[in-house]
Write an enzyme that holds these catalytic residues in place. Structure first.
Site, short mmCIF file in Angstrom:
data_model
loop_
_atom_site.label_atom_id
_atom_site.label_comp_id
_atom_site.label_asym_id
_atom_site.label_seq_id
_atom_site.Cartn_x
_atom_site.Cartn_y
_atom_site.Cartn_z
N HIS A 57 54.34 44.06 29.63
CA HIS A 57 53.96 45.44 29.95
C HIS A 57 54.73 46.03 31.13
O HIS A 57 54.46 47.16 31.53
CB HIS A 57 52.46 45.52 30.26
CG HIS A 57 51.60 45.55 29.04
ND1 HIS A 57 51.26 46.71 28.39
CD2 HIS A 57 51.02 44.55 28.33
CE1 HIS A 57 50.50 46.43 27.35
NE2 HIS A 57 50.34 45.13 27.29
N LYS B 150 55.99 55.63 39.57
CA LYS B 150 55.49 56.77 38.79
C LYS B 150 55.79 58.10 39.50
O LYS B 150 55.63 59.17 38.93
CB LYS B 150 53.99 56.62 38.53
CG LYS B 150 53.68 55.41 37.63
CD LYS B 150 52.20 55.24 37.40
CE LYS B 150 51.88 54.00 36.57
NZ LYS B 150 52.29 54.11 35.16
#
Length: 793
Positions: free
Chosen positions: A352, A545
């Site tokens: 992931h 992010k």
């Protein structure tokens, strides 16, 4: 299907038995308890029926191991999937009660945090929907990850005490409790040609299972999530009788800690030890349960890989492999070769993340002390991997990079790649990055083991249950049965040039924005404007992010306002939702920065047109309200760092337009919707790699960009009276995630987005195309690919 009278009868009976009260007199928490008890019973019965059906056919079963399952609330979603919503709500209203207030009594299950956990939850829904037998395994965290409390923008962590309301969905199965052993010594011996292992002087913990049932759409099949709660195996009576009460109770408190908190802070040795205990606790109890179930059905483990698939969701459950090896070797007497062959064909692994710091590594000394037998098995895997790599012609330096045990560390991802038949990424782009970066050597050694399956979302939850207005629109302009035949949503595309349909879609979006605005306010408590552009960035707070790049953009807007108070700036609402890991100081500072920006916006000349909303304690339930209201979906990670994302898919499904880089599943979203319906900016991953190779200097970009330079200066001089020089120094000095390099492109696309939003018909067309093209990201497709390509079901 159960009718309204059924629900009235069952709820009335439950209230009488539990509280000796009538429905008309019951408070909402009691009505919720009665509803949950009734529905749990229905689900348990349906599970038994479907499990018996699958067993009678000898079907292969998938076991999905994950440290987190981000389930959210269950009542509304389960009712929807079973088709009971209307009858249930009719029954509740007949008691003079509001169904929405009944739903509101349920806490979000404290079992997950981000995309990894949400994907796992969606998988259980999707597997049941397509009729595949499945069980999930995780830990029953008593206090979740934490409940976020923001005080003047500072994050503090409070216990997320969800079990008092959430335990209504859990069925205790104490008869299947498992002993989990830690520490001690291993004695090895040979007797009559058999290798014998004796584990001595260990501490043991009891893993008690609790089951949660997850129905697929239309309720024909039900998945089961088994959650393990840690208990002490017993009080030390010798110590207690000697008056050493605290020491006698120590084991009890240590055991409870294992299932108390998801991802305890591991910035200190005790935290690292607890994390390792959690991971072994999960896999030891789960593997024991799988073996018990399989032996009860078949009486042998010879066909385990034929009848079962065990999936490792990220590196956390990796120890499932050596734990099963331990059982096969020590308890069944199988040879290493036979045991490893069973494991190889049984296990598969999803990666992931490509961030090196997130690929788990464990200190050998701590590992050997806590799990001596598992450590020995891992060392044998490492020895055999090195032999295999030498036979393939790799150099010592290459083998060192691919080794499982090296430099006093155990590399869990490397063990996964070597010991399983499949390593998959979660988007096409993610696989490319894996093959070219963190797994480059292992990919050259074992290319046939690598593949990708793009993530998917439980669209029935995120559209049908969360957004009834848009659901009605989709049924009207595509097909009434799209929930089961999701490809029919593509029919929406034929209305892309119908002005009346686009206007209707705009009204649907405005309705959801009004609902969101009524429930939420900006950081200073002022009302939100539903007619403004809702610009959303809601996800875990991490530097990759790049929430801080979004913050720099808003600071630039503040500077523009001050330079020209009469500027023609369109109404906009910036919406953030994010938790920072407890030990991640920089992430907490970014939250504080965002909150302070919101405070300054509330005091600016355009305070009625520009607002910032930070959603405290962002959760699945909050997300279900936010996603339908979003206009822009900020997916702005540095290219090559986001594996896939699922928030981008949920926002796309709700008609938000993606503003993002070519990263993760954004690449596939862009391919589906086309350039005209996607707001693309920034470097691609090849350009990022080339810039790193050349030597990235953020000041090279800052000196050329007056907007960025002014924003950083403002951070140093103070935002809402607070100096953020520490964050400015990070951007000017290291800027590992290259916000400075992408900033100019980011500002350009923001200006383009504002221009497009002014043309309502154009924007509504972009929204419609995103909705129409979303079916490829439904979890039904994802799990079918896993079944066909990875689990061989």
């Amino acid at each position: 299907m159960q009718g309204a009278e059924f629900w009235k009868s069952k709820i009335t009976e439950s209230l009488k038995n539990a509280y000796i009260e009538k429905p008309e007199d019951a408070d909402y928490s009691h009505l919720y308890d009665a509803a949950a008890e009734t529905l749990r019973g229905i689900l348990a019965e349906k599970y038994s029926t479907s499990a018996a059906r699958h067993s009678s056919r000898g079907e292969k079963r998938v076991y999905y191991m994950s440290m987190e399952f981000l389930m959210g609330r269950s009542l509304r979603n389960n009712l929807h999937n079973l088709g009971y919503t209307k009858d249930f709500e009719k029954a509740i209203k007949s008691f003079g009660a509001d169904p929405e207030l009944v739903y509101a009594q349920e806490p979000d299950a404290g079992l997950g945090n981000g995309d990894l956990g949400r994907l796992a939850a969606c998988f259980l829904d999707g597997l049941a929907t397509i009729g595949k037998p499945a069980m999930g395994y995780s830990i029953c965290y008593e206090y979740g990850i934490f409940r976020q409390k923001l005080t003047e923008g500072w994050q503090t962590e409070k216990p997320d005490d969800w079990l008092p309301g959430g335990k209504a969905w859990l069925a205790e199965k104490r008869e299947h409790a498992v002993e989990v052993r830690f520490g001690g010594e291993i004695e090895e011996s040979w007797y009559d040609g058999f290798h014998q292992i004796l584990h001595k002087n260990y501490d043991s913990v009891l893993a008690v299972p609790y089951d949660m049932y997850v129905p697929g759409f239309e309720g024909n099949d039900v998945s089961r999530l088994r959650l393990w709660q840690a208990e002490s195996s017993g009080i030390d009576m010798e110590l207690f009788n000697r008056g050493l009460y605290a020491e006698a109770m120590r084991k009890n408190s240590e055991a409870k800690a294992i299932s108390s908190i998801l991802y305890p802070n591991d910035n200190h040795p005790d935290g690292k030890t607890l994390r390792l205990k959690q991971q072994y606790f999960l896999v030891c109890s789960s593997i024991a349960d799988i073996v018990r179930r399989h032996l009860a059905a078949y009486g042998t483990l010879e066909n385990l890989a034929e009848k079962a698939a065990i999936h490792i969701n990220d590196t956390h459950p990796t120890m499932a492999i050596p734990e099963l090896m331990r059982i096969l070797l020590d308890e069944c007497g199988y040879s290493w070769e036979k045991s490893a062959d069973i494991c190889f064909n049984l296990f598969s692994y999803t990666n992931h993340t490509v961030l090196p710091e997130a690929l788990e590594r464990w200190d050998c000394g701590m590992f050997r002390w806590l799990l001596p037998r598992v450590y020995g098995i891992i060392c044998e895997f490492d020895r055999r991997l090195r032999i295999t790599l030498r036979e393939k012609g790799f150099s010592d330096a290459e083998i060192s990079r691919m080794a499982i045990v090296e430099n006093g560390e155990i590399r869990m991802a490397n063990l996964c790649v070597f010991a399983t038949h499949s390593t998959n990424g979660v988007s096409e782009h993610h696989l490319t990055v894996m093959e070219n970066s963190v797994f480059a050597d292992l990919y050259r050694a074992f290319p046939e083991r690598f593949s990708s399956v793009t993530n998917g979302i439980a669209a029935r939850r995120w559209l049908c249950a969360a957004n009834p207005e848009l659901t009605k629109f989709v049924k009207k302009y595509s097909a009434k049965d799209f929930e089961k035949n999701y490809e029919k949503m593509y029919l929406l595309e034929k209305h892309a040039n119908d002005s009346a349909v686009l206007e209707e879609l705009g009204k649907v979006k405005l309705k959801r924005k009004e609902i969101f605005a009524k429930a939420n306010r900006d950081v200073m408590g002022n009302k939100l404007d539903p007619s403004s552009l809702f610009d959303v960035q809601a996800k875990r707070l991490h530097e990759y992010k790049r929430q801080h790049m979004n913050a720099l953009r808003i600071i630039s807007l503040l500077n523009e306002i001050e330079a020209n108070p009469n500027a023609d700036i369109d109404p906009k609402t910036f919406i953030f939702g994010a938790k920072a890991a407890p030990g991640y100081y920089v992430a907490k500072r970014i939250i504080r920065l965002i909150w302070c920006i919101g405070k300054e916006l509330s005091e600016s000349a355009l305070k009625d047109r520009l607002k910032l909303c930070f959603l405290e304690n962002y959760s699945v339930t909050t997300s279900e309200m936010l996603m339908p209201a979003a206009d822009i979906s900020e997916q702005i990670s540095l290219a090559g760092t986001e594996a896939s994302g699922t928030g981008n898919m949920k926002l796309m499904l709700s008609g938000a337009v993606t503003l993002g880089t070519l990263d993760g599943a954004n690449v596939e979203i862009l391919r589906e919707v086309g350039e005209e319906n996607f707001l693309r900016f920034g470097m691609n991953s090849d350009e990022v790699d080339a810039l790193r190779l050349r030597g990235y200097d953020p000041m090279e970009y800052i000196e050329k960009n007056d907007e960025l330079k002014a924003a950083l200066d403002r951070m140093r001089h103070g935002i809402a009276g607070e100096d953020f020089s520490d964050l400015a120094d990070l951007i000017e000095g290291k800027d590992f995630y290259m916000a400075a390099a992408d900033f100019e492109s980011y500002m350009d696309i923001q200006r383009k987005a504002q221009e497009l939003f002014r043309d309502k018909e154009t924007w509504n067309r972009m929204a419609l195309m995103n909705i129409a093209k979303s079916p490829v990201f439904f979890v039904d497709r994802t799990v079918q690919e896993y079944c066909d390509r990875i689990w061989n079901m």
